[in-house]
Design an enzyme around this catalytic site. Structure first.
Site, mmCIF file in Angstrom:
data_model
loop_
_atom_site.group_PDB
_atom_site.id
_atom_site.type_symbol
_atom_site.label_atom_id
_atom_site.label_comp_id
_atom_site.label_asym_id
_atom_site.label_seq_id
_atom_site.Cartn_x
_atom_site.Cartn_y
_atom_site.Cartn_z
ATOM 1 N N GLU A 74 26.329 50.410 19.996
ATOM 2 C CA GLU A 74 25.815 49.865 21.262
ATOM 3 C C GLU A 74 26.256 48.424 21.461
ATOM 4 O O GLU A 74 25.629 47.507 20.925
ATOM 5 C CB GLU A 74 24.272 49.954 21.283
ATOM 6 C CG GLU A 74 23.662 49.388 22.563
ATOM 7 C CD GLU A 74 22.140 49.450 22.599
ATOM 8 O OE1 GLU A 74 21.515 49.751 21.563
ATOM 9 O OE2 GLU A 74 21.573 49.166 23.667
ATOM 10 N N LYS A 119 26.693 53.971 23.054
ATOM 11 C CA LYS A 119 25.583 53.622 23.953
ATOM 12 C C LYS A 119 26.010 52.423 24.776
ATOM 13 O O LYS A 119 25.866 51.280 24.336
ATOM 14 C CB LYS A 119 24.318 53.314 23.130
ATOM 15 C CG LYS A 119 23.118 52.908 23.964
ATOM 16 C CD LYS A 119 21.821 53.090 23.199
ATOM 17 C CE LYS A 119 20.643 52.533 23.980
ATOM 18 N NZ LYS A 119 19.362 53.009 23.475
HETATM 19 P P1 13P Z 1 16.476 50.079 27.315
HETATM 20 O O1 13P Z 1 16.824 51.433 27.904
HETATM 21 O O2 13P Z 1 15.055 49.655 27.594
HETATM 22 O O3 13P Z 1 17.500 49.043 27.644
HETATM 23 O O4 13P Z 1 16.479 50.247 25.735
HETATM 24 C C1 13P Z 1 17.433 51.027 25.156
HETATM 25 C C2 13P Z 1 17.746 50.503 23.816
HETATM 26 O O5 13P Z 1 17.528 51.159 22.824
HETATM 27 C C3 13P Z 1 18.370 49.181 23.717
HETATM 28 O O6 13P Z 1 18.881 49.012 22.439
#
Ligand code: 13P
Length: 339
Positions: free
Chosen positions: A177, A219
Site C-alpha cells: 500500500e 492497495k
Molecule cells: P481507509 O479506507 O479508511 O483509508 O483505510 C484503509 C486502510 O487500511 C489504510 O491503510
C-alpha cells in the site's frame, strides 16, 4: 509455496468480494471511538469488532478478508472463540497489519517513512501460526510544496519490497500500500503524477527484491483532486484518470487491486469504484479494502451500546453490499436511496 500464495491472493479478489480494513492501531481506533463518545477499552474494541465479524450477511457474501491489528488477532470473542476463527468460519480470510507506523523521514522535512522491518521474519512466523494468511504494510506519501521527494518515494518503495519478500517467505500474501494522501490544494493531474511515480518505484523494487507478483495484492489510492483544490474532478474523470495511471504502472501479473478509501465519503468511494469497473476492461480485478468507507455508518449506528448491535450490523451489511456491487460495476445511486 507460490501456489498457496496465488490461491490466497485470488480468493482475496473473488468476484464481488473485497476486504474489510479493521486494523486501526490503538491510537486510531481511539479517535474513532471518541467521535461517538465510546470508551476505548480493550473490551470495547473487541466487542465492536466482534459485532462486525459476526454480521453474517456481509461477511459471507461480500467480504473476502479482514485486516486485523495485532491485538485483535490475539483476542477471543466473548464466548471464548478466537476472533480469527469467527472470521474464517464465515469463509473470509484473516489478515494482519504488520507495519509499526509512519515516522518522520530523516533529512526530508514533512515526509514519512514506514517502520517495522526489524524482527519481521519472526513476527510473520507467529502470525501464520495465529491464522493470518495475508498482511498489510502502508507507506504514506504526502503531496505539498516541493514534495514528495525522490528520497521519500524510493525509501518507502524499498521498505515495501523488503516487507513483501519476507511475507511471501512465510507463505503470507503481502498487500502493498503506497498511499498518496488526498489532503492539500493540488489538482488531479498532480495526484496522477505522484501516484504514477510511487507505483513505478514500487514495482521496480518488487522486481529487484524477487517478489512473486502473482502472490501479491496492491492497495492503491484513487487519483483524485486534493481535498482543498478549488476544482473537484467528477466521478467519470476520477475513474478515467485512476485506471489510466494504474494501467501504466501496475503489471498485469498482479491478480487484484483493492483501493483504500482515504477519507472519501462512503458514497464517493463506492461510486468511483463502480464507475471504473463499469467503464473499463482491465487486466486485474479492481475491488475495495476500505476502512472508514465500510465502517463509518456502522460505528455511528453502534454508538458504543450493545443494544444497537443489530442496527450497526445492518449498516455494515448495506455498505458491504454496495461495495460488492461496485466491484462488478453494478452499483447505482438509487440503491442507496432505496435503503
Ligand atoms: P481507509 O479506507 O479508511 O483509508 O483505510 C484503509 C486502510 O487500511 C489504510 O491503510
Amino acid at each position: 509455496m507460490t501456489v498457496e500464495l496465488e490461491t490466497t491472493a485470488q480468493a482475496m479478489v473473488a468476484d464481488g468480494k473485497g476486504i474489510l480494513a479493521a486494523d486501526e492501531s490503538t491510537g486510531t481506533i481511539q479517535k474513532r471511538f471518541d467521535s461517538i463518545g465510546a470508551d476505548c477499552t480493550e473490551d470495547n474494541r473487541r466487542d465492536y469488532r466482534e459485532m462486525l465479524f459476526r454480521a453474517s450477511d456481509a461477511m459471507t457474501n461480500y467480504i473476502s478478508g479482514v485486516i486485523l491489528y495485532d491485538e485483535t488477532l490475539r483476542q477471543n470473542a466473548k464466548d471464548g472463540t478466537p476472533i480469527s476463527q469467527i472470521i474464517s468460519d464465515t469463509g473470509a480470510i484473516p489478515g494482519i497489519k504488520v507495519d509499526t507506523g509512519a515516522k518522520e523521514l530523516a533529512g526530508c522535512p514533512g515526509e514519512k517513512v514506514t517502520e517495522g522491518l526489524d524482527g519481521l521474519r519472526e513476527r510473520f512466523a507467529e502470525y501464520y501460526d495465529l491464522g493470518a494468511r495475508f498482511a498489510k504494510w502502508r507507506a504514506v506519501i504526502t503531496i505539498g510544496d516541493g514534495i514528495p521527494s525522490r528520497t521519500c518515494i524510493q525509501t518507502n518503495a524499498h521498505a515495501l519490497a523488503r516487507y513483501a519478500a519476507l511475507a511471501q517467505e512465510a507463505k503470507i500474501v503481502p498487500i502493498v500500500e503506497p498511499e498518496v494522501l488526498m489532503d492539500g490544494p493540488h489538482d488531479i493531474a498532480r495526484c496522477f503524477e505522484v501516484t504514477e511515480a510511487a507505483l513505478n518505484a514500487l514495482y521496480s523494487e518488487l522486481y529487484t527484491q524477487k517478489v512473486h507478483l502473482e502472490g501479491t495484492i496492491l492497495k492503491p489510492n484513487m487519483v483524485l483532486s486534493g481535498t482543498e483544490c478549488g476544482t473537484q474532478a467528477g466521478v467519470e474523470e476520477v475513474a478515467e484518470q485512476t485506471v489510466k495511471c494504474l494501467k501504466r504502472a501496475v503489471p498485469s501479473a498482479v491478480p487484484g487491486l483493492c483501493f483504500l478509501s482515504g477519507g472519501q465519503s462512503d458514497e464517493d468511494a463506492t461510486a468511483h469504484l463502480s464507475a471504473m469497473n463499469e467503464m473499463f476492461d482491465m487486466p486485474w480485478k479492481l475491488s475495495f479494502s476500505y476502512g472508514r468507507a465500510l465502517q463509518a455508518a456502522a460505528l455511528k449506528a453502534w454508538g458504543g451500546k450493545a443494544e444497537n448491535e443489530a442496527a450497526a450490523q445492518s449498516a455494515f451489511s448495506h455498505r458491504a453490499k454496495m461495495n460488492s456491487l461496485a466491484a462488478t460495476g453494478e452499483w447505482k445511486t438509487t440503491l442507496e436511496k432505496a435503503a
